[in-house]
Design an enzyme around this catalytic site. Sequence first.
Site, PDB file in Angstrom:
ATOM      1  N   PRO A 275      70.748  58.967  19.569  1.00 56.97           N
ATOM      2  CA  PRO A 275      71.825  59.524  18.741  1.00 56.97           C
ATOM      3  C   PRO A 275      71.355  60.820  18.075  1.00 56.97           C
ATOM      4  O   PRO A 275      70.203  60.897  17.635  1.00 56.97           O
ATOM      5  CB  PRO A 275      72.083  58.437  17.683  1.00 56.97           C
TER       6      PRO A 275
ATOM      7  N   GLY B 250      67.857  61.674  12.601  1.00 56.54           N
ATOM      8  CA  GLY B 250      66.449  61.445  12.255  1.00 56.54           C
ATOM      9  C   GLY B 250      65.632  60.723  13.303  1.00 56.54           C
ATOM     10  O   GLY B 250      64.513  60.297  13.025  1.00 56.54           O
ATOM     11  N   LEU B 251      66.168  60.579  14.526  1.00 59.18           N
ATOM     12  CA  LEU B 251      65.423  59.859  15.568  1.00 59.18           C
ATOM     13  C   LEU B 251      64.759  60.802  16.575  1.00 59.18           C
ATOM     14  O   LEU B 251      64.370  60.379  17.667  1.00 59.18           O
ATOM     15  CB  LEU B 251      66.329  58.854  16.291  1.00 59.18           C
ATOM     16  N   GLY B 252      64.663  62.066  16.217  1.00 62.88           N
ATOM     17  CA  GLY B 252      63.867  62.995  17.023  1.00 62.88           C
ATOM     18  C   GLY B 252      64.545  63.487  18.292  1.00 62.88           C
ATOM     19  O   GLY B 252      63.848  63.887  19.240  1.00 62.88           O
ATOM     20  N   SER B 253      65.893  63.500  18.300  1.00 60.81           N
ATOM     21  CA  SER B 253      66.546  63.945  19.539  1.00 60.81           C
ATOM     22  C   SER B 253      66.263  65.421  19.825  1.00 60.81           C
ATOM     23  O   SER B 253      65.997  65.801  20.969  1.00 60.81           O
ATOM     24  CB  SER B 253      68.050  63.666  19.525  1.00 60.81           C
ATOM     25  N   SER B 254      66.257  66.269  18.773  1.00 58.13           N
ATOM     26  CA  SER B 254      66.042  67.700  19.062  1.00 58.13           C
ATOM     27  C   SER B 254      64.609  67.955  19.526  1.00 58.13           C
ATOM     28  O   SER B 254      64.393  68.749  20.455  1.00 58.13           O
ATOM     29  CB  SER B 254      66.400  68.571  17.860  1.00 58.13           C
TER      30      SER B 254
ATOM     31  N   ALA C 111      62.740  65.854  21.179  1.00 58.47           N
ATOM     32  CA  ALA C 111      62.645  65.336  22.548  1.00 58.47           C
ATOM     33  C   ALA C 111      63.314  66.285  23.541  1.00 58.47           C
ATOM     34  O   ALA C 111      62.808  66.503  24.650  1.00 58.47           O
ATOM     35  CB  ALA C 111      63.270  63.945  22.622  1.00 58.47           C
TER      36      ALA C 111
ATOM     37  N   ASP D 295      57.506  65.851  15.299  1.00 56.03           N
ATOM     38  CA  ASP D 295      58.532  65.316  16.214  1.00 56.03           C
ATOM     39  C   ASP D 295      58.214  65.634  17.680  1.00 56.03           C
ATOM     40  O   ASP D 295      58.168  64.729  18.514  1.00 56.03           O
ATOM     41  CB  ASP D 295      59.924  65.850  15.841  1.00 56.03           C
TER      42      ASP D 295
END
Length: 336
Positions: A114, A118-122, A124, A165
């Site tokens: 998502p 705050g789950l590090g999508s950018s 990744a 990240d």
Amino acid sequence: MDRLGGCRPLKAVAIAPGKVILYGEHFVVYNVPAIVMAIDRVVKVSVSIREDGSLRICSDLGFACEYKNGAAKPLMGGKKSVSFLEPVRIAAKTVLDHFDERKGLNIDVYSTIPSSVGLGSSGAISVATVAAVSKVLGHEIDKEQIWRLSLQAERYVHVTPSGVDPLISVYGGLLVWRIQDGSKPKRINRDIDLVVGNTGIQRSTGKFVSIVSRKKTKKIEGISQLMGVMNWISNLALKAFKEMDLVILGVLMNMNHELLKVIGVSHESLDRLVEAVRKAGALGSKLTGGGGGGCMISLTTLSKRAAVCKAIEENGGQPMVVRKNNAGVRAWLVKS
Ligand code: MEV
């Protein structure tokens, strides 16, 4: 072979994981150690070479742009697509410049992480883009180089990022890291039972990194002194991981959440979930990532997992059981 008898053009694919920060977000920007885990939610980026020399980026979130002669033209998702896809463009351009290449590219981004919570999508996405673009151009680069090249895009997203990240997305696993470690994080070979609670409130991590930075510069809310406290928490957490003392790990998570509240990066929706999971039997809980909305994590045991998930749902959040991703970024070539 293609229909005309020539070799089919190659496509490169890269997969990179998202993350949860267990201890030390925001403080890590000031060289305090963070403990961070790669999760089993990933982004996939596929890249092929375009003969016309232009760049086209498309995301499965409904954004697409074409870039020609320095101008961005939205193809899908309107003007928002330009800012949304900018980190991908920067990551690709960084690689092209690094290898002094002038090729056009088609870049497709798919994500099961998502975004903006705050789950590090950018991080990744930047890491997978760097890995896939290098691969399709025929350049072998190691993990350290992937991390260093992805920092350029990370700066666009997080303003003054620590680099944690993209680092966890590159290396995977469970790591303890501080800025001065550079590309040499230390692995913690442990597994824990974690449930993420997503408030669904999307926010910008960069905004909260800037808020903390302003407070630190103006020496308000004792942030400098709190750095020492967070340093102590991260080091105790590392020791508790060695002894696999889950009770202490939980207590330290709760303490970390209090510090994040004091520096002003929590949100009522996060505090509600954090409290609810503790009442439901979690060993500890805290916000994770940039704060201001987004996600929280709860350290739990298998026997309490269902109750923790229920508590998150009943308090307006979306529960997600996450497991550790050990591989980090991977890239390979396929026939397109
Ligand atoms: C964001 O996931 C982590 C922050 O500490 C920013 C950073 O370290 O770059 C808030």
